[in-house]
Design an enzyme around this catalytic site. Structure first.
Site, PDB file in Angstrom:
ATOM      1  N   ASP A 258       0.859  -1.184   0.000  1.00 52.61           N
ATOM      2  CA  ASP A 258       0.000   0.000   0.000  1.00 52.61           C
ATOM      3  C   ASP A 258       0.894   1.231   0.000  1.00 52.61           C
ATOM      4  O   ASP A 258       1.594   1.499   0.992  1.00 52.61           O
ATOM      5  CB  ASP A 258      -0.918  -0.003   1.225  1.00 52.61           C
ATOM      6  CG  ASP A 258      -1.783   1.255   1.296  1.00 52.61           C
ATOM      7  OD1 ASP A 258      -2.474   1.539   0.311  1.00 52.61           O
ATOM      8  OD2 ASP A 258      -1.738   1.940   2.340  1.00 52.61           O
TER       9      ASP A 258
ATOM     10  N   GLU B 293      -1.329  -1.372  -6.272  1.00 53.71           N
ATOM     11  CA  GLU B 293      -2.451  -0.699  -6.912  1.00 53.71           C
ATOM     12  C   GLU B 293      -1.974   0.018  -8.166  1.00 53.71           C
ATOM     13  O   GLU B 293      -0.877   0.573  -8.193  1.00 53.71           O
ATOM     14  CB  GLU B 293      -3.087   0.316  -5.956  1.00 53.71           C
ATOM     15  CG  GLU B 293      -3.850  -0.308  -4.801  1.00 53.71           C
ATOM     16  CD  GLU B 293      -4.427   0.746  -3.882  1.00 53.71           C
ATOM     17  OE1 GLU B 293      -5.661   0.809  -3.740  1.00 53.71           O
ATOM     18  OE2 GLU B 293      -3.644   1.499  -3.286  1.00 53.71           O
TER      19      GLU B 293
ATOM     20  N   ASP C 150      -3.150   1.454   7.036  1.00 54.03           N
ATOM     21  CA  ASP C 150      -2.230   1.055   5.965  1.00 54.03           C
ATOM     22  C   ASP C 150      -2.037  -0.461   5.910  1.00 54.03           C
ATOM     23  O   ASP C 150      -1.990  -1.044   4.819  1.00 54.03           O
ATOM     24  CB  ASP C 150      -0.877   1.748   6.164  1.00 54.03           C
ATOM     25  CG  ASP C 150      -0.999   3.265   6.090  1.00 54.03           C
ATOM     26  OD1 ASP C 150      -1.892   3.738   5.359  1.00 54.03           O
ATOM     27  OD2 ASP C 150      -0.218   3.968   6.749  1.00 54.03           O
TER      28      ASP C 150
END
Length: 396
Positions: free
Chosen positions: A185, A269, A351
């Site tokens: 992340d 991501e 997170d």
């Protein structure tokens, strides 16, 4: 066979520097003239000028008396400059990039030499029209038996010279498979957080030199344009920017190499950093961690070393989703770093929970081949067109 580029710093003697500066200037001139011709042809006659037409223009320009100096440098970098312009237009018409910009002298510049314009023998590089080899600082050796296919010489705004040698590396760098997968992340307070609870601090390279950069830029703004003092102040600003860039690159390379060596599968991501930096309040904080470069390095290093990189949809609610029960909260502002799930009551670190959700989504994508957004999969299957960037009108 893997295509790689080895970049080194070199120190030209006065004769070589004079020739290289002339070459960079000629490449910049030809690029800008060809760009102006193509833009003018479109606005006046609505015609698209091809690479072969600009190549013919170059031949005509060399015969002009006022442009006779173009014959003093190698013709190969000039032709390569026209090819790069053609690539820029191809990307523009495909919607992948904006309209090409004119090159500026203060940006330094680069020149690409193909095999017909350089000689590589006994570990030394000889460029066309130069009798002496480049004084390259060989920080690492090229793989045995490899010959450069192209050589690119670059002058950065701070005045440093670099040479990049492109080779086809036959070395097998595949690592032994390991049983470890992580989700990452990306963040601002921490550079990134992994699914196993590791938080890597953000080095904040720009922030460290921000005050020094502001003073240097203020000094530059007070100098008279065209003066020698202004050129000195410009180089001082450029050196600070170069230091920031070098620190970012070095730190990112070390982190990505470590991640690739220690993990078999990495899930991240697919962030649109270009869109995120449009927020003026967060633009500097988002640009400093170098997210796009980190993901780019993970992409090609995973291919080199036999690892697997999975990118999940940027709209997947990794932070808002409870990793225990799957409940998705409606709002979760950035200032909330820890939260309790209203459905099952479990306490989350924002997170770490996001990293775990990213890993789970990535593994699901890997196993079943689906996306993490079913409605998007249906629209793609139905034949819907994917969104592309808007085309920018040519500049007059």
């Amino acid at each position: 066979m893997t295509e790689k580029a080895y970049r080194y710093r070199f120190y030209p003697n006065p004769e070589q520097e004079d020739l290289l500066r002339k070459t960079l200037g000629c490449v910049r001139l030809i690029y800008n003239k060809a760009l102006a011709e193509r833009t003018q042809a479109w606005y006046e006659r609505e015609e698209r000028v091809s690479y072969s037409q600009t190549s013919s223009m170059l031949t005509a320009w060399k015969k002009q008396e006022e442009l006779n100096f173009l014959n003093d440098v190698s013709s190969v970098p000039l032709q390569q400059g026209l090819r790069h312009l053609q690539t820029a237009f191809t990307n523009f018409f495909a919607g992948r990039a904006k309209y090409p910009n004119f090159k500026k002298k203060r940006q330094g510049g680069s020149a690409e030499f193909t095999q017909s314009a350089f000689t590589y023998k006994n570990g030394e590089v000889y460029l066309a029209k130069s009798k002496q080899p480049l004084a390259i600082r060989w920080s690492r050796q090229l793989p045995k038996g490899c010959q450069p296919s192209t050589i690119t010489v670059k002058l950065d705004p701070s005045g440093r010279w670099f040479v990049s040698l492109r080779i086809d590396d036959p070395t097998n760098n595949k690592l032994e498979p390991i049983d470890k997968n992580i989700g990452i992340d990306l963040g601002i307070s921490s550079l990134f957080t992994t699914s196993d609870g590791v938080k890597v601090a953000n080095p904040k390279n720009f922030h460290k030199l921000y005050k020094k950069l502001r003073l240097a830029q203020k000094s530059l703004s007070q100098k008279t344009k065209g003066s020698k003092n202004r050129e000195k102040a410009r180089k001082k600003v450029a050196r600070i920017h170069a230091k920031i860039t070098d620190c970012r690159r070095d730190h990112t390379h070390k982190l990505t190499t470590q991640l690739i060596r220690e993990n078999q599968t990495i899930v991240v991501e697919d962030l649109a950093v270009r869109n995120l930096v449009k927020n003026p309040k967060l633009a500097r904080a988002i640009s400093d961690p170098n997210w796009a470069e980190l993901v780019r390095q993970l992409t090609y290093k995973a291919e080199w070393y036999g690892r697997k990189l999975i990118k999940i949809d940027r709209w997947f609610p990794s932070s808002k989703r409870c990793g225990n029960c799957g409940h998705i909260v409606e709002k979760l502002p950035l200032n909330i770093r820890e939260w309790d799930c209203p459905n099952c009551g479990i306490h989350h670190d924002r997170d770490i929970n996001a990293a775990n959700n990213i890993l789970a989504a990535g593994l699901a994508v890997s196993v079943c081949g689906a996306t993490v957004r079913p409605e998007q999969s249906k629209s793609v299957k139905a034949g819907a067109k994917t969104r592309k960037g808007r085309k920018q009108k040519p500049k007059s």
